[in-house]
Design a protein around this motif. Sequence first.
Motif, PDB file in Angstrom:
ATOM      1  N   ILE A  88       0.842  -1.200   0.000  1.00 39.90           N
ATOM      2  CA  ILE A  88       0.000   0.000   0.000  1.00 39.90           C
ATOM      3  C   ILE A  88       0.876   1.249   0.000  1.00 39.90           C
ATOM      4  N   GLU A  89       1.877   1.245   0.867  1.00 42.15           N
ATOM      5  CA  GLU A  89       2.753   2.415   0.980  1.00 42.15           C
ATOM      6  C   GLU A  89       3.482   2.689  -0.332  1.00 42.15           C
ATOM      7  N   GLN A  90       4.009   1.636  -0.949  1.00 38.72           N
ATOM      8  CA  GLN A  90       4.736   1.823  -2.201  1.00 38.72           C
ATOM      9  C   GLN A  90       3.811   2.315  -3.317  1.00 38.72           C
ATOM     10  N   PHE A  91       2.589   1.817  -3.332  1.00 35.44           N
ATOM     11  CA  PHE A  91       1.648   2.284  -4.356  1.00 35.44           C
ATOM     12  C   PHE A  91       1.321   3.762  -4.156  1.00 35.44           C
ATOM     13  N   LEU A  92       1.075   4.159  -2.907  1.00 32.38           N
ATOM     14  CA  LEU A  92       0.717   5.545  -2.634  1.00 32.38           C
ATOM     15  C   LEU A  92       1.856   6.503  -2.973  1.00 32.38           C
ATOM     16  N   GLU A  93       3.082   6.014  -2.907  1.00 29.89           N
ATOM     17  CA  GLU A  93       4.225   6.852  -3.257  1.00 29.89           C
ATOM     18  C   GLU A  93       4.306   7.097  -4.760  1.00 29.89           C
ATOM     19  N   LYS A  94       3.956   6.065  -5.556  1.00 34.17           N
ATOM     20  CA  LYS A  94       4.132   6.161  -7.010  1.00 34.17           C
ATOM     21  C   LYS A  94       2.839   6.451  -7.759  1.00 34.17           C
ATOM     22  N   ARG A  95       1.707   5.983  -7.209  1.00 33.48           N
ATOM     23  CA  ARG A  95       0.400   6.171  -7.833  1.00 33.48           C
ATOM     24  C   ARG A  95       0.392   5.690  -9.287  1.00 33.48           C
ATOM     25  N   GLN A  96       0.945   4.523  -9.510  1.00 28.49           N
ATOM     26  CA  GLN A  96       0.916   3.954 -10.848  1.00 28.49           C
ATOM     27  C   GLN A  96       0.926   2.440 -10.743  1.00 28.49           C
ATOM     28  N   ALA A  97       0.494   1.785 -11.821  1.00 25.53           N
ATOM     29  CA  ALA A  97       0.452   0.329 -11.826  1.00 25.53           C
ATOM     30  C   ALA A  97       1.868  -0.221 -11.783  1.00 25.53           C
ATOM     31  N   PRO A  98       2.174  -1.149 -10.875  1.00 30.75           N
ATOM     32  CA  PRO A  98       3.528  -1.697 -10.785  1.00 30.75           C
ATOM     33  C   PRO A  98       3.820  -2.642 -11.942  1.00 30.75           C
ATOM     34  N   THR A  99       5.062  -2.622 -12.402  1.00 28.24           N
ATOM     35  CA  THR A  99       5.470  -3.564 -13.443  1.00 28.24           C
ATOM     36  C   THR A  99       5.778  -4.924 -12.838  1.00 28.24           C
ATOM     37  N   GLU A 100       6.004  -4.947 -11.527  1.00 28.87           N
ATOM     38  CA  GLU A 100       6.245  -6.195 -10.810  1.00 28.87           C
ATOM     39  C   GLU A 100       5.814  -5.993  -9.366  1.00 28.87           C
ATOM     40  N   PRO A 101       5.570  -7.087  -8.628  1.00 31.84           N
ATOM     41  CA  PRO A 101       5.128  -6.942  -7.242  1.00 31.84           C
ATOM     42  C   PRO A 101       6.161  -6.187  -6.423  1.00 31.84           C
ATOM     43  N   PRO A 102       5.718  -5.346  -5.489  1.00 38.10           N
ATOM     44  CA  PRO A 102       6.661  -4.636  -4.630  1.00 38.10           C
ATOM     45  C   PRO A 102       7.573  -5.609  -3.899  1.00 38.10           C
ATOM     46  N   ALA A 103       8.809  -5.198  -3.694  1.00 32.52           N
ATOM     47  CA  ALA A 103       9.784  -6.063  -3.029  1.00 32.52           C
ATOM     48  C   ALA A 103       9.529  -6.071  -1.528  1.00 32.52           C
ATOM     49  N   THR A 104       9.072  -7.196  -1.015  1.00 32.08           N
ATOM     50  CA  THR A 104       8.821  -7.344   0.416  1.00 32.08           C
ATOM     51  C   THR A 104       9.389  -8.671   0.871  1.00 32.08           C
ATOM     52  N   GLY A 105       9.466  -8.858   2.183  1.00 29.83           N
ATOM     53  CA  GLY A 105       9.997 -10.103   2.720  1.00 29.83           C
ATOM     54  C   GLY A 105       9.145 -11.298   2.352  1.00 29.83           C
ATOM     55  N   CYS A 106       7.824 -11.103   2.279  1.00 28.03           N
ATOM     56  CA  CYS A 106       6.900 -12.169   1.895  1.00 28.03           C
ATOM     57  C   CYS A 106       6.083 -11.696   0.702  1.00 28.03           C
ATOM     58  N   GLN A 107       5.918 -12.556  -0.266  1.00 26.53           N
ATOM     59  CA  GLN A 107       5.193 -12.178  -1.474  1.00 26.53           C
ATOM     60  C   GLN A 107       3.695 -12.408  -1.302  1.00 26.53           C
ATOM     61  N   ILE A 108       2.917 -11.362  -1.590  1.00 30.41           N
ATOM     62  CA  ILE A 108       1.475 -11.519  -1.618  1.00 30.41           C
ATOM     63  C   ILE A 108       1.080 -11.913  -3.035  1.00 30.41           C
ATOM     64  N   ASN A 109      -0.180 -12.226  -3.241  1.00 31.48           N
ATOM     65  CA  ASN A 109      -0.662 -12.645  -4.555  1.00 31.48           C
ATOM     66  C   ASN A 109      -0.643 -11.443  -5.503  1.00 31.48           C
ATOM     67  N   SER A 110       0.305 -11.430  -6.436  1.00 27.89           N
ATOM     68  CA  SER A 110       0.494 -10.271  -7.312  1.00 27.89           C
ATOM     69  C   SER A 110      -0.685 -10.060  -8.250  1.00 27.89           C
ATOM     70  N   ALA A 111      -1.325 -11.149  -8.699  1.00 30.10           N
ATOM     71  CA  ALA A 111      -2.471 -11.013  -9.602  1.00 30.10           C
ATOM     72  C   ALA A 111      -3.635 -10.333  -8.882  1.00 30.10           C
ATOM     73  N   VAL A 112      -3.885 -10.756  -7.644  1.00 32.45           N
ATOM     74  CA  VAL A 112      -4.959 -10.141  -6.860  1.00 32.45           C
ATOM     75  C   VAL A 112      -4.620  -8.683  -6.562  1.00 32.45           C
ATOM     76  N   TRP A 113      -3.366  -8.431  -6.215  1.00 32.70           N
ATOM     77  CA  TRP A 113      -2.943  -7.057  -5.921  1.00 32.70           C
ATOM     78  C   TRP A 113      -3.157  -6.155  -7.140  1.00 32.70           C
ATOM     79  N   GLY A 114      -2.819  -6.645  -8.309  1.00 34.70           N
ATOM     80  CA  GLY A 114      -3.004  -5.860  -9.522  1.00 34.70           C
ATOM     81  C   GLY A 114      -4.463  -5.508  -9.754  1.00 34.70           C
ATOM     82  N   ARG A 115      -5.344  -6.486  -9.514  1.00 34.17           N
ATOM     83  CA  ARG A 115      -6.780  -6.226  -9.682  1.00 34.17           C
ATOM     84  C   ARG A 115      -7.284  -5.240  -8.633  1.00 34.17           C
ATOM     85  N   CYS A 116      -6.708  -5.311  -7.441  1.00 36.93           N
ATOM     86  CA  CYS A 116      -7.161  -4.436  -6.355  1.00 36.93           C
ATOM     87  C   CYS A 116      -6.839  -2.972  -6.630  1.00 36.93           C
ATOM     88  N   ILE A 117      -5.652  -2.700  -7.138  1.00 38.47           N
ATOM     89  CA  ILE A 117      -5.258  -1.298  -7.305  1.00 38.47           C
ATOM     90  C   ILE A 117      -5.769  -0.689  -8.604  1.00 38.47           C
TER      91      ILE A 117
END
Length: 355
Positions: A88-117
């Motif tokens: 959430i924080e990384q999205f709010l900083e960039k306000r754009q669709a990510p080309t890849e999932p944000p780099a975090t210690g644990c990976q969330i479901n990138s497909a679901v995240w893309g649909r959410c934002i």
Amino acid sequence: MDTGDGVGAHRPAACLCVLCGLPAAGKSTLARTVCSLAAQHGWSSTVLPYDDLIPEHAFQLKLVEDGDDKQQQTTEWKLHRLAVLQCIEQFLEKRQAPTEPPATGCQINSAVWGRCIQPLLEPKTVDHSKADHSPLLILLDDNFYYPSMRYEVYQLARKCSLGFCQVYLHCAMELCISRNQSRSKPLPTEVILEMTKRLESPNPQKNPWEKQSITLNSTDSLSKWDIQRLMELISSALSNPLSPVEDDAEQKEADRIKCATSVVHQADQACRRLVSEAMKSARENKVDPKHMRSLAAELNESKTRFLHNLRKQFLQELPIAQGEDIDVEHVVKTAVEVFNQDKNKILKSFIADHA
């Protein structure tokens, strides 16, 4: 909040709205209603369903003799929750669709995240000149049964100068169980029963940071008045973003939660050693092997119950005054002795009945 583009423009207002309550209390249904009304207000909105974002294995707990696997699973679940907030924080900083999932210690479901934002990238205002300034509403759909879970969201909102509010859906446990059983993929009833014991609803009197909260009774269908109250709460949160500046009350609460977490963690480690010792003693006393698994389960259940009560009691009865020192080692030692007595009773009973 400056966009950093050098022209002094400001980011649009944004709000994090926490939806909390038992499974099947009606959080997802409410979220859909709010998103529909948000569009009428010209807000871009989305729902972040934690159950879909976090992989299923992160929620699973395994009971084993030494408890090590259980600690690993619990830690992974917590890290995944933090990963959602980092995204959430990384999205709010960039306000754009990510080309890849944000780099975090644990990976969330990138497909679901893309649909959410995606809805946040689609302006909801008919005036396209104002499209870039449409307020953003992010609904976090999870149980959030501990205040510490909700406080993490509050901290993010404060850090990023966002609006923050909470909605607690109160629904009778029996009705939640009934609704859950009608789902295509129902949760085990035991999960709801256990969550009922642990759930701590928002308490603004105890936690000043929860003042932007309302409770709605979802036993029956929510009324238009209920929905109106919620939309007014969200509108107020959007208009009154949190300040990154910490006051004494907020720092006190952060210190209190941090200390409680440390106490429970150290107590957990001590209890695990006691459980391992008990299992070793049972084997030495020739407890029937087929009963060893039952003994491990009962000891771990006792430990889980003890740690939950310890955390709750520590937060409620041992508030930390500003500048006050807490002897964590002494608190842990005193508390663990209570579990040790319970462990000895369980072990003695098993040896007597099954050796």
